[in-house]
Design a protein around this motif. Structure first.
Motif, PDB file in Angstrom:
ATOM      1  N   LEU A 233       0.816  -1.216   0.000  1.00 36.46           N
ATOM      2  CA  LEU A 233       0.000   0.000   0.000  1.00 36.46           C
ATOM      3  C   LEU A 233       0.849   1.265   0.000  1.00 36.46           C
ATOM      4  O   LEU A 233       0.311   2.373   0.056  1.00 36.46           O
ATOM      5  CB  LEU A 233      -0.939   0.002   1.216  1.00 36.46           C
ATOM      6  CG  LEU A 233      -2.066  -1.027   1.171  1.00 36.46           C
ATOM      7  CD1 LEU A 233      -2.859  -0.999   2.476  1.00 36.46           C
ATOM      8  CD2 LEU A 233      -2.990  -0.792  -0.014  1.00 36.46           C
ATOM      9  N   LEU A 234       2.164   1.118  -0.083  1.00 33.07           N
ATOM     10  CA  LEU A 234       3.054   2.265  -0.210  1.00 33.07           C
ATOM     11  C   LEU A 234       3.307   2.614  -1.681  1.00 33.07           C
ATOM     12  O   LEU A 234       4.222   3.368  -2.000  1.00 33.07           O
ATOM     13  CB  LEU A 234       4.377   1.986   0.493  1.00 33.07           C
ATOM     14  CG  LEU A 234       4.268   1.850   2.023  1.00 33.07           C
ATOM     15  CD1 LEU A 234       5.580   1.317   2.593  1.00 33.07           C
ATOM     16  CD2 LEU A 234       3.905   3.169   2.674  1.00 33.07           C
TER      17      LEU A 234
ATOM     18  N   THR B  86      -7.941  15.087  11.402  1.00 36.60           N
ATOM     19  CA  THR B  86      -8.167  15.400  12.823  1.00 36.60           C
ATOM     20  C   THR B  86      -7.323  14.488  13.703  1.00 36.60           C
ATOM     21  O   THR B  86      -6.698  14.936  14.678  1.00 36.60           O
ATOM     22  CB  THR B  86      -9.651  15.256  13.169  1.00 36.60           C
ATOM     23  OG1 THR B  86     -10.409  16.190  12.404  1.00 36.60           O
ATOM     24  CG2 THR B  86      -9.890  15.511  14.652  1.00 36.60           C
ATOM     25  N   HIS B  87      -7.285  13.213  13.355  1.00 38.28           N
ATOM     26  CA  HIS B  87      -6.484  12.255  14.117  1.00 38.28           C
ATOM     27  C   HIS B  87      -4.994  12.615  14.041  1.00 38.28           C
ATOM     28  O   HIS B  87      -4.290  12.617  15.064  1.00 38.28           O
ATOM     29  CB  HIS B  87      -6.722  10.848  13.570  1.00 38.28           C
ATOM     30  CG  HIS B  87      -5.851   9.802  14.179  1.00 38.28           C
ATOM     31  ND1 HIS B  87      -5.967   9.404  15.498  1.00 38.28           N
ATOM     32  CD2 HIS B  87      -4.821   9.079  13.660  1.00 38.28           C
ATOM     33  CE1 HIS B  87      -5.063   8.479  15.766  1.00 38.28           C
ATOM     34  NE2 HIS B  87      -4.361   8.263  14.664  1.00 38.28           N
ATOM     35  N   LEU B  88      -4.522  12.942  12.848  1.00 33.77           N
ATOM     36  CA  LEU B  88      -3.105  13.253  12.673  1.00 33.77           C
ATOM     37  C   LEU B  88      -2.675  14.484  13.459  1.00 33.77           C
ATOM     38  O   LEU B  88      -1.539  14.570  13.918  1.00 33.77           O
ATOM     39  CB  LEU B  88      -2.796  13.463  11.187  1.00 33.77           C
ATOM     40  CG  LEU B  88      -2.831  12.225  10.300  1.00 33.77           C
ATOM     41  CD1 LEU B  88      -2.659  12.625   8.838  1.00 33.77           C
ATOM     42  CD2 LEU B  88      -1.759  11.224  10.706  1.00 33.77           C
TER      43      LEU B  88
ATOM     44  N   LEU C  90       1.808  10.064  11.820  1.00 31.96           N
ATOM     45  CA  LEU C  90       2.424  11.291  11.325  1.00 31.96           C
ATOM     46  C   LEU C  90       3.934  11.162  11.193  1.00 31.96           C
ATOM     47  O   LEU C  90       4.535  11.716  10.272  1.00 31.96           O
ATOM     48  CB  LEU C  90       2.078  12.447  12.266  1.00 31.96           C
ATOM     49  CG  LEU C  90       2.494  13.852  11.815  1.00 31.96           C
ATOM     50  CD1 LEU C  90       1.823  14.218  10.500  1.00 31.96           C
ATOM     51  CD2 LEU C  90       2.148  14.877  12.892  1.00 31.96           C
ATOM     52  N   THR C  91       4.558  10.431  12.080  1.00 31.11           N
ATOM     53  CA  THR C  91       6.020  10.365  12.093  1.00 31.11           C
ATOM     54  C   THR C  91       6.595   9.187  11.317  1.00 31.11           C
ATOM     55  O   THR C  91       7.786   9.197  10.986  1.00 31.11           O
ATOM     56  CB  THR C  91       6.543  10.303  13.535  1.00 31.11           C
ATOM     57  OG1 THR C  91       5.996   9.140  14.182  1.00 31.11           O
ATOM     58  CG2 THR C  91       6.144  11.548  14.308  1.00 31.11           C
ATOM     59  N   ALA C  92       5.773   8.174  11.016  1.00 33.42           N
ATOM     60  CA  ALA C  92       6.306   6.997  10.320  1.00 33.42           C
ATOM     61  C   ALA C  92       5.432   6.534   9.168  1.00 33.42           C
ATOM     62  O   ALA C  92       5.786   5.579   8.487  1.00 33.42           O
ATOM     63  CB  ALA C  92       6.509   5.844  11.304  1.00 33.42           C
ATOM     64  N   GLY C  93       4.296   7.189   8.953  1.00 36.97           N
ATOM     65  CA  GLY C  93       3.430   6.816   7.843  1.00 36.97           C
ATOM     66  C   GLY C  93       2.156   6.144   8.294  1.00 36.97           C
ATOM     67  O   GLY C  93       2.066   5.574   9.383  1.00 36.97           O
TER      68      GLY C  93
ATOM     69  N   HIS D 295      10.746   9.507   4.976  1.00 33.64           N
ATOM     70  CA  HIS D 295      10.103   9.708   3.679  1.00 33.64           C
ATOM     71  C   HIS D 295       8.585   9.718   3.851  1.00 33.64           C
ATOM     72  O   HIS D 295       7.889  10.604   3.355  1.00 33.64           O
ATOM     73  CB  HIS D 295      10.550   8.606   2.721  1.00 33.64           C
ATOM     74  CG  HIS D 295      10.010   8.746   1.337  1.00 33.64           C
ATOM     75  ND1 HIS D 295      10.226   7.785   0.369  1.00 33.64           N
ATOM     76  CD2 HIS D 295       9.247   9.699   0.734  1.00 33.64           C
ATOM     77  CE1 HIS D 295       9.651   8.159  -0.760  1.00 33.64           C
ATOM     78  NE2 HIS D 295       9.041   9.311  -0.557  1.00 33.64           N
ATOM     79  N   SER D 296       8.055   8.734   4.581  1.00 34.94           N
ATOM     80  CA  SER D 296       6.611   8.687   4.842  1.00 34.94           C
ATOM     81  C   SER D 296       6.161   9.909   5.640  1.00 34.94           C
ATOM     82  O   SER D 296       5.104  10.485   5.365  1.00 34.94           O
ATOM     83  CB  SER D 296       6.257   7.407   5.596  1.00 34.94           C
ATOM     84  OG  SER D 296       6.433   6.276   4.778  1.00 34.94           O
ATOM     85  N   ALA D 297       6.950  10.312   6.623  1.00 32.73           N
ATOM     86  CA  ALA D 297       6.595  11.474   7.435  1.00 32.73           C
ATOM     87  C   ALA D 297       6.512  12.734   6.585  1.00 32.73           C
ATOM     88  O   ALA D 297       5.638  13.590   6.791  1.00 32.73           O
ATOM     89  CB  ALA D 297       7.602  11.651   8.564  1.00 32.73           C
TER      90      ALA D 297
END
Length: 216
Positions: free
Chosen positions: A118-119, A171-173, A182-185, A204-206
């Protein structure tokens, strides 16, 4: 072509044959192959963050990096570069990916790929004026999967009957409980078994999560 892609910290993850290209009016005239380019993980992020686009502080560094790198490669090949940004109108990368048979729709609505899970993402494409031999379509990695992506989102923003609940996700993020995403995807993306060995670096995900929120 794949070796040349990796030399540019990219990889060819999907493509359309000459017959498939001929049926798509949105492609440049004379296109006989379309190759979709994704970040080559985990080498992509260190290379990108060492680039002038990252260092100059101007907006949209990754899009500008993609334009420079893929554009120069296209020029050398006599191909036409295409990008998933810069619209509207936007090039139909999702439709091209699905038509390739190498990428599929997942239970949560995102694209899924056997190597990226899914990435799955695309930085651009090459519309080539010659035919390229492409691999045969592959079955979806979701076949026979227990689909942990369905339940991984802490706020159930994915996979519901109404589609992706963007407000709930954002909202969750923005709250303290959203830090892992938020910090790892995205946890749903990271739960995909098909992408477990993909090699995407957390930073990269962040970066993409911050772009999604508009917190650049």
């Amino acid at each position: 072509m794949e070796r040349a892609a990796q030399a540019r910290h990219l990889t060819i993850t999907a493509g359309l044959s000459a017959r498939a290209c001929a049926a798509r009016a949105e492609l440049p005239p004379g296109t006989r192959s379309l190759l979709l380019l994704s970040p080559h993980e985990p080498a992509f992020w260190p290379a990108f963050t060492a680039s002038p686009e990252w260092a100059d502080g101007a907006p949209d560094p990754m899009d500008r990096w993609s334009t420079r790198v893929i554009g120069a490669w296209a020029d050398a090949l006599g191909a036409t570069p295409l990008y998933p940004f810069g619209g509207p109108p936007f090039a139909p990368f999702l439709a091209w990916a699905l038509a390739s048979g190498q990428v599929h729709s997942s239970p949560v609505g995102m694209l899924v790929h056997r190597g990226m899970g899914l990435l799955a993402s695309f930085r651009g494409a090459l519309a080539l004026p010659w035919a390229v031999d492409l691999p045969a379509p592959l079955p979806s990695p979701c076949e026979g999967c227990a689909a942990p992506c369905r339940t991984a989102c802490p706020v159930g923003a994915l996979g519901g009957p109404a589609g992706y609940d963007v407000p709930a996700c954002k909202t969750h993020l923005r709250g303290p409980q959203g830090a892992p995403c938020l910090t790892a995807g995205c946890l749903a993306r990271r739960a995909c078994p098909a992408g477990a060995a993909h090699g995407r670096i957390a930073a990269h995900s962040a970066y993409h999560m911050r772009q999604f929120l508009g917190d650049t």
